[in-house]
Design a protein around this motif. Structure first.
Motif, PDB file in Angstrom:
ATOM      1  N   LEU A  25       0.848  -1.182   0.000  1.00  0.00           N
ATOM      2  CA  LEU A  25       0.000   0.000   0.000  1.00  0.00           C
ATOM      3  C   LEU A  25       0.881   1.228   0.000  1.00  0.00           C
ATOM      4  CD1 LEU A  25      -2.756   1.476   0.435  1.00  0.00           C
ATOM      5  CD2 LEU A  25      -2.420   1.118   2.894  1.00  0.00           C
ATOM      6  N   HIS A  26       0.545   2.198  -0.836  1.00  0.00           N
ATOM      7  CA  HIS A  26       1.357   3.418  -0.899  1.00  0.00           C
ATOM      8  C   HIS A  26       0.450   4.620  -1.081  1.00  0.00           C
ATOM      9  CE1 HIS A  26       4.883   5.888  -1.510  1.00  0.00           C
ATOM     10  NE2 HIS A  26       4.380   6.356  -2.636  1.00  0.00           N
ATOM     11  N   VAL A  27       0.795   5.707  -0.381  1.00  0.00           N
ATOM     12  CA  VAL A  27       0.068   6.968  -0.507  1.00  0.00           C
ATOM     13  C   VAL A  27       1.057   8.040  -0.945  1.00  0.00           C
ATOM     14  CG1 VAL A  27      -1.308   8.715   0.675  1.00  0.00           C
ATOM     15  CG2 VAL A  27      -1.583   6.310   1.280  1.00  0.00           C
ATOM     16  N   ALA A  28       0.708   8.772  -1.980  1.00  0.00           N
ATOM     17  CA  ALA A  28       1.562   9.854  -2.476  1.00  0.00           C
ATOM     18  C   ALA A  28       0.704  11.085  -2.713  1.00  0.00           C
ATOM     19  CB  ALA A  28       2.251   9.442  -3.772  1.00  0.00           C
ATOM     20  N   HIS A  29       1.366  12.223  -2.779  1.00  0.00           N
ATOM     21  CA  HIS A  29       0.668  13.472  -3.067  1.00  0.00           C
ATOM     22  C   HIS A  29       0.659  13.716  -4.568  1.00  0.00           C
ATOM     23  CE1 HIS A  29       0.333  14.916   1.125  1.00  0.00           C
ATOM     24  NE2 HIS A  29       1.440  14.228   1.300  1.00  0.00           N
ATOM     25  N   GLU A 150      -4.580  10.304   7.563  1.00  0.00           N
ATOM     26  CA  GLU A 150      -4.164   9.381   8.622  1.00  0.00           C
ATOM     27  C   GLU A 150      -3.387   8.205   8.044  1.00  0.00           C
ATOM     28  OE1 GLU A 150      -7.560   8.231  10.874  1.00  0.00           O
ATOM     29  OE2 GLU A 150      -8.072  10.284  11.460  1.00  0.00           O
ATOM     30  N   MET A 151      -3.806   7.705   6.886  1.00  0.00           N
ATOM     31  CA  MET A 151      -3.097   6.610   6.240  1.00  0.00           C
ATOM     32  C   MET A 151      -1.689   7.029   5.854  1.00  0.00           C
ATOM     33  SD  MET A 151      -4.306   4.497   2.827  1.00  0.00           S
ATOM     34  CE  MET A 151      -6.029   4.784   3.283  1.00  0.00           C
ATOM     35  N   ASP A 152      -1.577   8.232   5.300  1.00  0.00           N
ATOM     36  CA  ASP A 152      -0.279   8.766   4.914  1.00  0.00           C
ATOM     37  C   ASP A 152       0.630   8.907   6.134  1.00  0.00           C
ATOM     38  OD1 ASP A 152       1.636   9.915   3.145  1.00  0.00           O
ATOM     39  OD2 ASP A 152       1.014  11.914   3.775  1.00  0.00           O
ATOM     40  N   ALA A 153       0.083   9.412   7.241  1.00  0.00           N
ATOM     41  CA  ALA A 153       0.870   9.594   8.464  1.00  0.00           C
ATOM     42  C   ALA A 153       1.358   8.254   9.008  1.00  0.00           C
ATOM     43  CB  ALA A 153       0.035  10.334   9.509  1.00  0.00           C
ATOM     44  N   GLU A 154       0.501   7.246   8.981  1.00  0.00           N
ATOM     45  CA  GLU A 154       0.898   5.924   9.467  1.00  0.00           C
ATOM     46  C   GLU A 154       2.049   5.357   8.638  1.00  0.00           C
ATOM     47  OE1 GLU A 154       0.188   4.246  12.050  1.00  0.00           O
ATOM     48  OE2 GLU A 154      -1.611   5.182  12.856  1.00  0.00           O
TER      49      GLU A 154
END
Length: 300
Positions: A25-29, A150-154
């Motif tokens: 899982l990956h979160v990017a801006h 919150e996902m990005d912070a985790e």
């Protein structure tokens, strides 16, 4: 749409290239620098785009406007391309398909209705072409943005249990998206007519069987020419195009999740001729089924 042999093959984008490392899982801006070649992309992961401000342009089936408030869902294997990021802000979530399946795919439950009765838009048809675009209301949009933050912070904090917490937040995000799908038809979808919805629902249900335009037209009570014109006008694709997209989607799943031979998979997804299947898959993905499987399994 017709593809030519001179066309640039799409770049296969992995989660590792996005910066996920060994995470599923990956979160990017949006707008974050990711060194990618110009041109079309095919991701090996499910992508959720959430735009919070600005506007820009992209391409899925055709060039589309990207606006603040949009949520775009693009499944693995579907070609897409950023054309002009403009001043867009927001989030990009990349999810390994196996993780997505474990948490529950964003798909509308329940059978479709035929012969003009009111029914939900066939989410799977929209999903396999990357045409799902949602515009949640203010309350749901705030919940989605909070979950993403919150996902990005985790994932960035890497505290104990961060990945478990991020997966839980992803499950909540998928729940919000499913609720939006259940409550509202995709507002940016071209599928506005009940006839087209019914036809696509029938194609979904029978896509792995021998199926022709005549069969679909009979199921929805229209002549083949009338149905062909309606589907082409509202979606830009033919019945054959939609049938191929569903078969390619199922072929990708079986290539990824099973050890069946390419020849067996060709037969399982409706192709009596394995050579024709391989040629069709290569035109759609820029590589053979065997190459696609090897790259997918080599990806972290």
């Amino acid at each position: 749409m017709t593809r030519t042999s001179q066309r640039r093959p799409p770049h296969v984008l992995t989660l590792d290239e996005m910066g996920a490392g060994d995470s599923r899982l990956h979160v990017a801006h949006v707008g974050a620098p990711i060194p990618l070649p110009p041109g079309p992309l095919v991701s090996t992961f499910f992508t959720i785009f959430v735009f919070t401000a600005g506007s820009g342009r992209g391409r899925h089936l055709e060039p589309i406007d990207l606006r603040a408030g949009d949520v775009h869902l693009v499944p693995e294997g579907v070609e897409h391309q950023p054309l002009d990021i403009g001043d867009l802000q927001g989030w990009i979530v990349g999810v390994d398909p196996l993780l997505l399946r474990a948490l529950g795919p964003p798909r509308l439950p329940g059978p479709s209705r035929l012969h003009g009765q009111a029914g939900p838009a066939p989410a799977r048809s929209l999903l396999v072409r990357g045409l799902l675009c949602l515009r949640p209301g203010p309350d749901r949009r705030r919940r989605i943005e909070q979950l993403l933050a919150e996902m990005d912070a985790e994932l960035r904090g890497r505290n104990w249990g961060a990945e478990i917490a991020a997966h839980a937040l992803l499950a909540l995000l998928l729940t919000e998206l499913m609720r939006e799908l259940q409550e509202h038809a995709p507002t940016a979808s071209p599928l506005l007519g009940g006839l087209v919805r019914d036809a696509l629902a029938f194609i979904e249900a029978h896509c792995l069987e021998p199926l022709s335009l005549k069969d679909v037209a009979a199921a929805v009570g229209r002549t083949p020419s009338h149905l062909a014109n309606a589907i082409r006008q509202e979606t830009g694709l033919t019945v054959g195009d939609w049938l191929r997209e569903h078969r390619m989607s199922e072929a990708r799943r079986r290539l990824r999740d099973t050890d069946a031979s390419v020849e067996n998979i060709a037969s399982q997804v409706g192709y009596a001729d394995a050579t024709h299947f391989i040629r069709t898959f290569r035109r759609a993905h820029g590589m053979t089924p065997r190459e696609w499987r090897e790259r997918r399994r080599a990806a972290p």
